[in-house]
Design a protein around this motif. Sequence first.
Motif, mmCIF file in Angstrom:
data_model
loop_
_atom_site.group_PDB
_atom_site.id
_atom_site.type_symbol
_atom_site.label_atom_id
_atom_site.label_comp_id
_atom_site.label_asym_id
_atom_site.label_seq_id
_atom_site.Cartn_x
_atom_site.Cartn_y
_atom_site.Cartn_z
ATOM 1 N N ALA A 1 0.833 -1.197 0.000
ATOM 2 C CA ALA A 1 0.000 0.000 0.000
ATOM 3 C C ALA A 1 0.875 1.258 0.000
ATOM 4 O O ALA A 1 1.888 1.319 0.696
ATOM 5 C CB ALA A 1 -0.912 0.001 1.220
ATOM 6 N N THR A 2 0.494 2.232 -0.783
ATOM 7 C CA THR A 2 1.255 3.470 -0.861
ATOM 8 C C THR A 2 1.160 4.235 0.456
ATOM 9 O O THR A 2 0.060 4.508 0.929
ATOM 10 C CB THR A 2 0.724 4.351 -2.001
ATOM 11 N N PRO A 3 2.284 4.582 1.063
ATOM 12 C CA PRO A 3 2.237 5.372 2.304
ATOM 13 C C PRO A 3 1.575 6.731 2.064
ATOM 14 O O PRO A 3 1.714 7.333 1.000
ATOM 15 C CB PRO A 3 3.710 5.533 2.671
ATOM 16 N N LEU A 4 0.865 7.187 3.082
ATOM 17 C CA LEU A 4 0.149 8.459 3.013
ATOM 18 C C LEU A 4 0.666 9.419 4.071
ATOM 19 O O LEU A 4 1.078 9.008 5.157
ATOM 20 C CB LEU A 4 -1.348 8.235 3.232
ATOM 21 N N HIS A 5 0.648 10.710 3.730
ATOM 22 C CA HIS A 5 0.968 11.771 4.681
ATOM 23 C C HIS A 5 -0.149 12.802 4.601
ATOM 24 O O HIS A 5 -0.562 13.190 3.509
ATOM 25 C CB HIS A 5 2.309 12.417 4.348
ATOM 26 N N ALA A 6 -0.630 13.233 5.758
ATOM 27 C CA ALA A 6 -1.738 14.192 5.804
ATOM 28 C C ALA A 6 -1.235 15.582 6.148
ATOM 29 O O ALA A 6 -0.438 15.758 7.076
ATOM 30 C CB ALA A 6 -2.772 13.753 6.836
ATOM 31 N N LEU A 7 -1.721 16.570 5.421
ATOM 32 C CA LEU A 7 -1.424 17.971 5.705
ATOM 33 C C LEU A 7 -2.645 18.602 6.367
ATOM 34 O O LEU A 7 -3.752 18.558 5.815
ATOM 35 C CB LEU A 7 -1.070 18.718 4.415
ATOM 36 N N LEU A 8 -2.438 19.169 7.544
ATOM 37 C CA LEU A 8 -3.510 19.805 8.293
ATOM 38 C C LEU A 8 -3.384 21.309 8.082
ATOM 39 O O LEU A 8 -2.375 21.913 8.459
ATOM 40 C CB LEU A 8 -3.402 19.450 9.772
ATOM 41 N N GLU A 9 -4.426 21.911 7.499
ATOM 42 C CA GLU A 9 -4.311 23.289 7.045
ATOM 43 C C GLU A 9 -5.479 24.161 7.475
ATOM 44 O O GLU A 9 -5.682 25.247 6.932
ATOM 45 C CB GLU A 9 -4.179 23.313 5.517
ATOM 46 N N SER A 10 -6.241 23.689 8.461
ATOM 47 C CA SER A 10 -7.401 24.435 8.925
ATOM 48 C C SER A 10 -7.605 24.185 10.406
ATOM 49 O O SER A 10 -7.057 23.245 10.989
ATOM 50 C CB SER A 10 -8.664 23.990 8.169
ATOM 51 N N ALA A 11 -8.445 25.027 11.017
ATOM 52 C CA ALA A 11 -8.769 24.837 12.425
ATOM 53 C C ALA A 11 -9.397 23.468 12.659
ATOM 54 O O ALA A 11 -9.091 22.791 13.653
ATOM 55 C CB ALA A 11 -9.715 25.949 12.888
ATOM 56 N N LEU A 12 -10.258 23.030 11.751
ATOM 57 C CA LEU A 12 -10.902 21.723 11.908
ATOM 58 C C LEU A 12 -9.877 20.598 11.827
ATOM 59 O O LEU A 12 -9.940 19.623 12.591
ATOM 60 C CB LEU A 12 -11.983 21.542 10.839
ATOM 61 N N GLY A 13 -8.935 20.724 10.927
ATOM 62 C CA GLY A 13 -7.884 19.718 10.831
ATOM 63 C C GLY A 13 -7.066 19.631 12.109
ATOM 64 O O GLY A 13 -6.719 18.535 12.570
ATOM 65 N N ILE A 14 -6.750 20.779 12.701
ATOM 66 C CA ILE A 14 -5.990 20.789 13.958
ATOM 67 C C ILE A 14 -6.795 20.145 15.076
ATOM 68 O O ILE A 14 -6.275 19.369 15.882
ATOM 69 C CB ILE A 14 -5.598 22.230 14.339
ATOM 70 N N GLU A 15 -8.087 20.450 15.149
ATOM 71 C CA GLU A 15 -8.936 19.855 16.183
ATOM 72 C C GLU A 15 -8.983 18.336 16.072
ATOM 73 O O GLU A 15 -9.091 17.632 17.069
ATOM 74 C CB GLU A 15 -10.347 20.430 16.092
ATOM 75 N N HIS A 16 -8.866 17.798 14.871
ATOM 76 C CA HIS A 16 -8.943 16.357 14.646
ATOM 77 C C HIS A 16 -7.566 15.723 14.466
ATOM 78 O O HIS A 16 -7.453 14.601 13.970
ATOM 79 C CB HIS A 16 -9.790 16.066 13.408
ATOM 80 N N ALA A 17 -6.519 16.425 14.873
ATOM 81 C CA ALA A 17 -5.154 15.978 14.565
ATOM 82 C C ALA A 17 -4.866 14.553 15.037
ATOM 83 O O ALA A 17 -4.319 13.737 14.281
ATOM 84 C CB ALA A 17 -4.139 16.949 15.174
ATOM 85 N N TYR A 18 -5.192 14.228 16.261
ATOM 86 C CA TYR A 18 -4.868 12.892 16.774
ATOM 87 C C TYR A 18 -5.691 11.820 16.082
ATOM 88 O O TYR A 18 -5.166 10.757 15.722
ATOM 89 C CB TYR A 18 -5.097 12.832 18.288
ATOM 90 N N ALA A 19 -6.975 12.074 15.852
ATOM 91 C CA ALA A 19 -7.814 11.098 15.160
ATOM 92 C C ALA A 19 -7.306 10.851 13.742
ATOM 93 O O ALA A 19 -7.308 9.720 13.258
ATOM 94 C CB ALA A 19 -9.264 11.575 15.133
ATOM 95 N N ILE A 20 -6.871 11.911 13.091
ATOM 96 C CA ILE A 20 -6.314 11.760 11.744
ATOM 97 C C ILE A 20 -5.031 10.947 11.799
ATOM 98 O O ILE A 20 -4.809 10.037 10.996
ATOM 99 C CB ILE A 20 -6.063 13.147 11.118
ATOM 100 N N ALA A 21 -4.174 11.254 12.770
ATOM 101 C CA ALA A 21 -2.891 10.559 12.889
ATOM 102 C C ALA A 21 -3.064 9.067 13.147
ATOM 103 O O ALA A 21 -2.195 8.266 12.786
ATOM 104 C CB ALA A 21 -2.060 11.190 13.999
ATOM 105 N N CYS A 22 -4.173 8.690 13.755
ATOM 106 C CA CYS A 22 -4.443 7.278 14.081
ATOM 107 C C CYS A 22 -5.355 6.595 13.062
ATOM 108 O O CYS A 22 -5.743 5.440 13.260
ATOM 109 C CB CYS A 22 -5.109 7.173 15.451
ATOM 110 N N ALA A 23 -5.720 7.283 11.988
ATOM 111 C CA ALA A 23 -6.812 6.821 11.136
ATOM 112 C C ALA A 23 -6.553 5.497 10.438
ATOM 113 O O ALA A 23 -7.474 4.689 10.276
ATOM 114 C CB ALA A 23 -7.137 7.900 10.096
ATOM 115 N N HIS A 24 -5.314 5.241 10.006
ATOM 116 C CA HIS A 24 -5.055 4.040 9.200
ATOM 117 C C HIS A 24 -3.564 3.720 9.235
ATOM 118 O O HIS A 24 -2.733 4.634 9.284
ATOM 119 C CB HIS A 24 -5.496 4.277 7.752
ATOM 120 N N PRO A 25 -3.200 2.429 9.193
ATOM 121 C CA PRO A 25 -1.768 2.073 9.189
ATOM 122 C C PRO A 25 -0.986 2.639 8.011
ATOM 123 O O PRO A 25 0.235 2.806 8.105
ATOM 124 C CB PRO A 25 -1.787 0.539 9.146
ATOM 125 N N SER A 26 -1.659 2.949 6.922
ATOM 126 C CA SER A 26 -0.961 3.513 5.767
ATOM 127 C C SER A 26 -0.533 4.955 5.989
ATOM 128 O O SER A 26 0.313 5.470 5.256
ATOM 129 C CB SER A 26 -1.842 3.449 4.507
#
Length: 277
Positions: free
Chosen positions: A115-140
């Motif tokens: 599976a292609t590794p993924l990196h998420a860019l957080l660029e909004s207040a909503l993204g920051i609020e969900h930072a930990y959930a996003i970081a844990c979202a998937h092994p990829s």
Amino acid sequence: MTNTPLTWLYVPGDRPQTVTKALACGADVVIVDLEDAVAPDRKEYARAATAERLREPQPVPVHVRVNALDSPFAAADLRTMAALPGVSALRLPKVTSPHQITRVAAAMPTADRAATPLHALLESALGIEHAYAIACAHPSLRGIALGEADLRADLGVRDDAGLDWSRARVVVAARAAGLAPPPQSVHPDIRDLEGLATSCARGRTLGFLGRAAIHPRQLPIIERAYLPTQHELEEAETIVKAAATEQGAQALPDGRFIDAAVVATAQRTLSLAARGD
């Protein structure tokens, strides 16, 4: 740690000759950008040119920043880039929820390759609020980072210090999720090398590791800022040697107290220094 990237160089995807030059300029990771660096009427060309350039494995890791996941270009970007041997990872801009990560990961082809590794860019207040959930979202998902230009606009922040809480939040979320420390966002003034060095020093105190760049002249400044100084190296060597001769917590001759956490930090410092050899 010896392979830890410290420099991440962005390059526009609609300039294949510039991509070729970027691959030889010494960056640890080259990020081919299909998003902000490419005008809307050049998106299709950028995708095709990038696919042609990355049809074979590359001498350094290459990430591709696709277009925003809610844009009309994203699906084709993901489908095309995930299949290329020259693409080491995909960077997903403007992520605001873990569901976006799981949807992208579920759509990635895995039949004949990992599976292609993924990196998420957080660029909004909503993204920051969900930072930990996003970081844990998937092994990829292998990393998260800030996109500070969009975040600054979203928050209405004028002073650079106004982003420090968001920066710390992303660092903590990444580490809590077991991800590598995130790299800093880009320093937008390519002539302001003194300001870049000062900003890198601040980022290092917040827990970032390395930084994205938009010009090759920024690379040595970033690397120098994030590699241990001679003084830090000497201190780390002293700590590791002391720990090797006596088990458990102890006080050094100069009065410094060391324990397992201090030793672990010193070992990371030595490992990072070995990267620069």
